[in-house]
Design a protein around this motif. Structure first.
Motif, PDB file in Angstrom:
ATOM      1  N   GLU A  14       1.584   6.794  -9.545  1.00  0.00           N
ATOM      2  CA  GLU A  14       1.926   5.186  -9.483  1.00  0.00           C
ATOM      3  C   GLU A  14       2.578   5.011  -7.989  1.00  0.00           C
ATOM      4  OE1 GLU A  14       4.738   2.718 -12.316  1.00  0.00           O
ATOM      5  OE2 GLU A  14       3.770   4.305 -13.324  1.00  0.00           O
ATOM      6  N   GLY A  15       3.598   5.163  -7.474  1.00  0.00           N
ATOM      7  CA  GLY A  15       3.693   5.557  -5.853  1.00  0.00           C
ATOM      8  C   GLY A  15       3.371   5.272  -4.814  1.00  0.00           C
ATOM      9  N   ILE A  16       2.461   6.220  -4.993  1.00  0.00           N
ATOM     10  CA  ILE A  16       1.521   6.277  -4.122  1.00  0.00           C
ATOM     11  C   ILE A  16       0.158   3.936  -3.909  1.00  0.00           C
ATOM     12  CG2 ILE A  16      -1.071   6.905  -2.337  1.00  0.00           C
ATOM     13  CD1 ILE A  16       0.225   9.642  -4.224  1.00  0.00           C
ATOM     14  N   CYS A  17       0.161   4.349  -4.813  1.00  0.00           N
ATOM     15  CA  CYS A  17      -0.877   2.898  -5.338  1.00  0.00           C
ATOM     16  C   CYS A  17      -0.088   1.754  -4.835  1.00  0.00           C
ATOM     17  CB  CYS A  17      -1.563   2.131  -6.707  1.00  0.00           C
ATOM     18  SG  CYS A  17      -2.694   4.563  -6.449  1.00  0.00           S
ATOM     19  N   ARG A  18       1.783   2.265  -5.347  1.00  0.00           N
ATOM     20  CA  ARG A  18       2.485   0.486  -4.931  1.00  0.00           C
ATOM     21  C   ARG A  18       2.866   0.720  -3.957  1.00  0.00           C
ATOM     22  NH1 ARG A  18       5.887   1.812  -8.593  1.00  0.00           N
ATOM     23  NH2 ARG A  18       6.902   3.428  -7.274  1.00  0.00           N
ATOM     24  N   GLU A  19       3.365   1.493  -2.543  1.00  0.00           N
ATOM     25  CA  GLU A  19       3.035   1.774  -1.647  1.00  0.00           C
ATOM     26  C   GLU A  19       2.364   1.330  -0.610  1.00  0.00           C
ATOM     27  OE1 GLU A  19       5.908   1.464   1.671  1.00  0.00           O
ATOM     28  OE2 GLU A  19       6.365   1.861  -0.647  1.00  0.00           O
ATOM     29  N   PHE A  20       1.494   1.618  -0.812  1.00  0.00           N
ATOM     30  CA  PHE A  20      -0.419   0.841  -0.208  1.00  0.00           C
ATOM     31  C   PHE A  20      -0.198  -0.578  -0.712  1.00  0.00           C
ATOM     32  CE2 PHE A  20      -2.297   4.836   0.409  1.00  0.00           C
ATOM     33  CZ  PHE A  20      -2.325   5.260   2.035  1.00  0.00           C
ATOM     34  N   ALA A  21      -0.618  -1.329  -2.094  1.00  0.00           N
ATOM     35  CA  ALA A  21      -0.477  -1.958  -2.233  1.00  0.00           C
ATOM     36  C   ALA A  21       0.415  -3.689  -1.557  1.00  0.00           C
ATOM     37  CB  ALA A  21      -0.037  -2.296  -4.068  1.00  0.00           C
ATOM     38  N   LEU A  26       0.259   8.122   4.142  1.00  0.00           N
ATOM     39  CA  LEU A  26       2.011   7.778   3.810  1.00  0.00           C
ATOM     40  C   LEU A  26       2.540   7.496   5.015  1.00  0.00           C
ATOM     41  CD1 LEU A  26       2.820   7.253   0.106  1.00  0.00           C
ATOM     42  CD2 LEU A  26       1.642   5.639   1.205  1.00  0.00           C
ATOM     43  N   ALA A  27       3.873   7.191   5.579  1.00  0.00           N
ATOM     44  CA  ALA A  27       4.395   7.391   6.455  1.00  0.00           C
ATOM     45  C   ALA A  27       5.786   8.819   5.542  1.00  0.00           C
ATOM     46  CB  ALA A  27       5.951   6.344   6.591  1.00  0.00           C
ATOM     47  N   TYR A  28       6.438   9.749   6.598  1.00  0.00           N
ATOM     48  CA  TYR A  28       7.693  10.067   6.219  1.00  0.00           C
ATOM     49  C   TYR A  28       8.276   9.434   5.619  1.00  0.00           C
ATOM     50  CZ  TYR A  28       5.494  13.946   8.236  1.00  0.00           C
ATOM     51  OH  TYR A  28       3.973  14.733   8.668  1.00  0.00           O
ATOM     52  N   GLY A  29       8.607   9.689   3.695  1.00  0.00           N
ATOM     53  CA  GLY A  29       9.859   9.068   3.840  1.00  0.00           C
ATOM     54  C   GLY A  29       9.329   8.019   2.540  1.00  0.00           C
ATOM     55  N   ASP A  30       8.026   7.407   2.364  1.00  0.00           N
ATOM     56  CA  ASP A  30       7.516   6.414   1.064  1.00  0.00           C
ATOM     57  C   ASP A  30       7.635   7.436   0.195  1.00  0.00           C
ATOM     58  OD1 ASP A  30       6.762   4.517   3.026  1.00  0.00           O
ATOM     59  OD2 ASP A  30       5.104   5.408   3.326  1.00  0.00           O
ATOM     60  N   LEU A  31       7.191   8.397  -0.542  1.00  0.00           N
ATOM     61  CA  LEU A  31       8.244   9.172  -1.252  1.00  0.00           C
ATOM     62  C   LEU A  31       9.034  10.513  -1.619  1.00  0.00           C
ATOM     63  CD1 LEU A  31       3.977  10.556  -2.242  1.00  0.00           C
ATOM     64  CD2 LEU A  31       5.653   8.380  -2.640  1.00  0.00           C
ATOM     65  N   SER A  32       9.215  10.600  -0.308  1.00  0.00           N
ATOM     66  CA  SER A  32      10.390  12.067  -0.232  1.00  0.00           C
ATOM     67  C   SER A  32      11.420  11.125   0.572  1.00  0.00           C
ATOM     68  CB  SER A  32       9.738  12.384   1.048  1.00  0.00           C
ATOM     69  OG  SER A  32       9.505  12.152   2.025  1.00  0.00           O
ATOM     70  N   ASP A  33      12.102  11.817   0.047  1.00  0.00           N
ATOM     71  CA  ASP A  33      13.852  11.117   0.603  1.00  0.00           C
ATOM     72  C   ASP A  33      13.636  11.238   1.947  1.00  0.00           C
ATOM     73  OD1 ASP A  33      16.476  10.714   0.765  1.00  0.00           O
ATOM     74  OD2 ASP A  33      17.070  12.528  -0.432  1.00  0.00           O
ATOM     75  N   ARG A  70      -4.136   3.780   7.946  1.00  0.00           N
ATOM     76  CA  ARG A  70      -4.796   3.153   6.906  1.00  0.00           C
ATOM     77  C   ARG A  70      -4.744   2.498   5.251  1.00  0.00           C
ATOM     78  NH1 ARG A  70      -6.200   7.326   2.854  1.00  0.00           N
ATOM     79  NH2 ARG A  70      -7.021   8.192   5.095  1.00  0.00           N
ATOM     80  N   VAL A  71      -3.093   1.652   6.188  1.00  0.00           N
ATOM     81  CA  VAL A  71      -3.189  -0.148   4.949  1.00  0.00           C
ATOM     82  C   VAL A  71      -4.052  -0.807   5.565  1.00  0.00           C
ATOM     83  CG1 VAL A  71      -1.164  -1.493   5.933  1.00  0.00           C
ATOM     84  CG2 VAL A  71      -0.814   0.921   4.748  1.00  0.00           C
TER      85      VAL A  71
END
Length: 450
Positions: free
Chosen positions: A65-72, A333-340, A361-362
């Motif tokens: 869900e986080g991956i899709c939300r960040e890309f959207a 994704l970029a570093y920090g989009d999902l990770s701390d 990608r975006v």
């Protein structure tokens, strides 16, 4: 018209297998059984019910869900889409775009989504689990497709309407078929559309629309090569990271277990505990003070023993963050989009490279989305009788991913020149150096500033 479908099931492809779909259409379809299984798996993952989360041991982190939300969010930030020469149609477009973020997230998760008008003033989004691609043209857009609509009347009467769109001699053709069954897993027998009140006014067809030389919808597909079955069907944006997502979920379960098993307890003789209903309970968290032991007179006469194991949570956390960074790399994704972001052990060059990876990608997602919106606007013009007269449509996106990075760095440079940020802080932030290393890299004449 489509309320029955939305109330009954969130997925069409899970109702019927490939053979059933082939029988419904009357020919081979592009949606293979392998793709049906893959779409169902992506959907389970999205809602937190992945195969590895089927018990109480491992819970989903909802990284999908986080991956899709960040890309959207990144693709749609400050997007401006507008029909310039038709206010009526533009109002329909703007109203439809109000839901585009959450709908695009579903498309990113399941690989594809259709954005289509329902007449001159309404529209709907149809995700990949609710349509059947039968064939594709050379550009990867379906040129033969079926939408399945399910309606339940009473307890056991199921009606399935198959709305097929295809070309006849280069012109759009639409036909409707209706089936009746007493089981939601069986297509049943052909019946008349009039048996369902909502469908009574629909023409079975086929109806050929002379002059309409393209599909009456916009089609979005993720810019990802299909390695699931090699077909033209869309692939989930997190398909390549499935194994890593599983590892992250399992790692998080290890971390949770470390906290659960590490709760402090005082071991006391069983006789010191109170019972209720003949049972002794072990409380949790701050109430978990005592755990009973049966101690007899002998060598071990200690009535109290403390249970306070050393916590290993930091090691588990590091492992979890590493899995998240690998997922970020895998999906783009970029570093920090999902990770701390504070845990990202990367140089400024590596961080910028990850930003560039995400930007690429975006941008590819935006290009596919613009094609989809163009197709939708042309379809909307068709349903409003303006297809041949033409419409002026513009769509612009904001390129903020890299711009924000450079703006932030430029601002930090200004802060250094003003003296409100030290060179040490600047190097630590942008070169990912510790304080000692940063100080050693500063020219001698500037160290007086520190």
């Amino acid at each position: 018209m489509f309320d029955g479908l939305k109330r009954l099931w969130g997925r069409i492809v899970s109702m019927f297998n490939y053979t059933t779909l082939k029988n419904i259409i009357g020919k081979d379809v592009a949606l293979s059984q392998t793709m049906i299984d893959a779409i169902n798996e992506w959907k389970r993952m999205l809602v937190g019910n992945a195969d590895w989360c089927d018990d109480d041991t491992v819970e989903s982190l909802k990284l999908e869900e986080g991956i899709c939300r960040e890309f959207a969010d990144s693709a749609l930030v400050e997007m401006e889409a507008k029909i310039l020469n038709n206010d009526k149609m533009d109002k329909v477009l703007q109203k439809s775009l109000s839901d585009i973020n959450k709908k695009l997230q579903i498309g990113l998760a399941l690989g594809a989504i259709v954005f289509r008008p329902l007449g001159p003033d309404k529209a709907e989004y149809v995700a990949a689990d609710k349509f059947i691609p039968i064939s594709f043209d050379d550009s990867g857009v379906p040129n033969d497709i079926a939408f399945l609509v399910v309606k339940c009347i009473g307890e056991n009467d199921y009606y399935i309407r198959v709305e097929r769109h295809y070309f006849t001699n280069g012109n759009l053709t639409i036909e409707n078929k209706c089936y009746h069954s007493q089981s939601k897993n069986d297509i049943g027998q052909r019946c008349n559309l009039e048996e369902v009140a909502e469908w009574a006014n629909l023409q079975p067809g086929p109806i050929v629309y002379i002059g309409m030389t393209e599909m009456d919808f916009g089609y979005y597909q993720n810019p990802i090569e299909n390695k699931v079955d090699g077909s033209s069907c869309g692939v989930s944006v997190y398909e390549s990271a499935k194994g890593l997502i599983k590892k992250a979920d399992v790692q998080a379960a290890r971390l949770d277990w470390e906290y659960d098993s590490g709760e402090r307890a005082i071991h006391v003789d069983q006789r010191a505990l109170k019972t209720k209903g003949g049972k002794t309970f072990l409380p949790r968290l701050k109430k978990r003070l005592y755990k009973g032991m049966n101690l007899e007179d002998g060598k071990d006469k200690e009535l109290y023993k403390e249970y306070s194991p050393a916590m290993r949570d930091e090691a588990f956390r590091r492992g979890l963050e590493e899995y998240k960074r690998e997922i970020e790399f895998n999906v783009g994704l970029a570093y920090g989009d999902l990770s701390d972001a504070q845990e990202v052990d990367k140089t400024a060059t590596e961080v910028l490279a990850s930003k560039t990876r995400k930007y690429n990608r975006v941008t590819a997602i935006q290009e596919k989305l613009e094609e989809c919106l163009n197709g939708f606007v042309n379809a909307l013009a068709f349903y409003n009788g303006s297809y041949t007269s033409g419409v002026e449509f513009t769509c612009e996106f904001n390129d903020s991913i890299l711009a924000d990075e450079e703006s932030e760095r430029q601002q930090d440079r200004q802060d250094v020149s003003m003296g409100v940020m030290s060179l040490v802080e600047y190097r630590m932030k942008w070169y990912n150096e510790d304080e000692a290393t940063a100080k050693s890299k500063i020219p001698e004449q500037n160290r007086v500033m520190e």
